[in-house]
Design a protein around this motif. Structure first.
Motif, PDB file in Angstrom:
ATOM      1  N   LEU A  12       2.297  -0.291  -3.083  1.00  0.00           N
ATOM      2  CA  LEU A  12       1.077  -0.925  -2.589  1.00  0.00           C
ATOM      3  C   LEU A  12       0.885  -2.317  -3.182  1.00  0.00           C
ATOM      4  O   LEU A  12       0.671  -3.297  -2.458  1.00  0.00           O
ATOM      5  CB  LEU A  12      -0.124  -0.039  -2.926  1.00  0.00           C
ATOM      6  N   GLY A 230       2.663   3.170   0.627  1.00  0.00           N
ATOM      7  CA  GLY A 230       1.949   2.096  -0.056  1.00  0.00           C
ATOM      8  C   GLY A 230       2.375   0.733   0.436  1.00  0.00           C
ATOM      9  O   GLY A 230       1.558  -0.184   0.570  1.00  0.00           O
ATOM     10  N   GLY A 234      -0.030  -1.871   1.998  1.00  0.00           N
ATOM     11  CA  GLY A 234      -0.078  -3.143   1.290  1.00  0.00           C
ATOM     12  C   GLY A 234       0.301  -4.315   2.161  1.00  0.00           C
ATOM     13  O   GLY A 234      -0.279  -5.403   2.044  1.00  0.00           O
TER      14      GLY A 234
END
Length: 273
Positions: A12, A230, A234
Motif C-alpha cells: 500500500l 495493497g 495504493g
C-alpha cells in the motif's frame, strides 16, 4: 498473520508514493524485501527474487494508476507507446542480467542509485525545462481549460526509453523515477501528464520484465499475492492524491526514506564485497 499485515502495508505505502511521483513503488519494495526479508517472510530474500517480485507487483500498481489517470484524460497514449518500443525490450534485457550480479555489488549499486534518485527529486524543484523546439509537438488541455504544449524528437525519446527500461528491469523499480524528470525537463511534459504517461509505460514494461524473471524462477508469487491488494489500492489512492495536491510534503518523506534505505544498502553492499 503479522507478516501478511506488514507485506500488505508495504504494498500500500510503496504504491501510494510511487503513484504520486511516477516511481512505480519498486524503489521501496526491492530494498524492503532484501533488507527485511526475515521479518517479512521469515527468511532471507535474494536480490533477483526481490526484483522479480517487485516487477510483478508493479504491474498491479501501474495498471491501477493508469486506469485512474485515464479517467482524467492525463495519459498521453501515443507518447507512451513510443517510449515502450525501446523500454519494453530493454526491461527484458535488464531482468535477464539481474541474476548475474552477486548480492554485495547489487546492494551497493542499488544504494548508490537510490541516492542519485533522492538528489534528483530535490534538484528537479530548482530545474527549469529546456526551451528547445522539438519536431513532434503535443498539446494537453488541463481541467481549467489551459493548454500546455510539449514535444520531443523520436530518436532521443527512444534512447531515453531504452536507458530507463534497462535500469527498470535490472533494479525492479519501474523506471518512473527517471522517466518523469526527463519528460518534464527535457521534453516539457506537464508534470501530471508525465506522471500518468510514465505509469502507463511502467505497466507495459514491467509486464515484459516480469515474464523474464518468472521464466528464470526469480518471482515469489506468494509475496506478490499478499502485496497486490495493497498495491492496487495504493495505486488508485496515489493517483487520487496526486490530482488534489502538489505532493511536496510527501516528496520530502520519500527523499528522506530513500537516503536512509540507500545508506543501509551501501553499508551492507560494502561489507559483502
Amino acid at each position: 498473520m503479522l507478516e501478511i499485515v506488514l507485506l500488505a502495508l508495504l504494498g500500500l505505502i510503496s504504491a501510494i508514493f510511487g503513484s504520486i511521483v511516477g516511481l512505480g513503488g519498486g524503489i521501496i519494495i526491492v530494498p524492503a524485501l532484501t533488507l527485511l526479508g526475515p521479518q517479512l517472510v521469515g527468511s532471507e530474500i535474494d536480490h533477483a527474487t526481490a526484483v522479480g517480485t517487485s516487477l510483478a507487483v508493479l504491474i498491479v500498481t501501474a495498471l491501477a494508476s493508469t486506469m485512474a489517470y485515464s479517467k482524467k484524460k492525463r495519459v498521453d497514449w501515443r507518447s507512451g507507446w513510443l517510449l515502450f518500443m525501446t523500454s519494453g525490450p530493454a526491461a527484458m534485457i535488464g531482468s535477464a542480467l539481474t541474476g548475474h550480479m552477486s548480492n554485495g555489488p547489487f546492494q551497493l549499486s542499488f544504494g548508490i542509485f537510490m541516492l542519485l534518485m533522492a538528489g534528483l527529486l530535490v534538484a528537479r524543484d530548482y530545474m527549469k525545462p529546456i526551451s528547445r523546439q522539438w519536431p513532434v509537438v503535443r498539446t494537453y488541455t488541463d481541467d481549467k481549460g489551459e493548454q500546455h504544449h510539449y514535444g520531443y524528437a523520436v530518436l532521443p525519446a527512444l534512447l531515453v526509453g531504452f536507458a530507463v527500461g534497462l535500469i527498470s528491469g535490472l533494479f525492479g523499480i519501474g523506471g518512473g523515477s527517471l522517466f518523469v524528470p526527463v519528460m518534464v525537463l527535457l521534453f516539457r511534459f506537464p508534470p501530471h501528464v508525465a506522471t500518468a504517461t510514465s505509469m502507463f509505460v511502467i505497466f507495459l514494461s514491467s509486464t515484459l520484465g516480469t515474464g523474464v524473471h518468472a521464466w528464470l524462477g526469480e518471482t515469489n508469487w506468494w509475496i506478490v499475492l499478499v502485496l497486490a491488494p495493497g498495491a492496487w489500492l495504493g495505486g488508485k489512492a496515489g493517483a487520487w492524491i496526486a490530482s488534489r495536491m502538489t505532493g511536496k510534503a510527501l516528496l520530502w518523506v520519500l527523499r528522506i526514506t530513500l537516503v536512509l534505505m540507500a545508506a543501509q544498502l551501501i553499508t551492507e553492499g560494502l561489507s559483502a564485497t
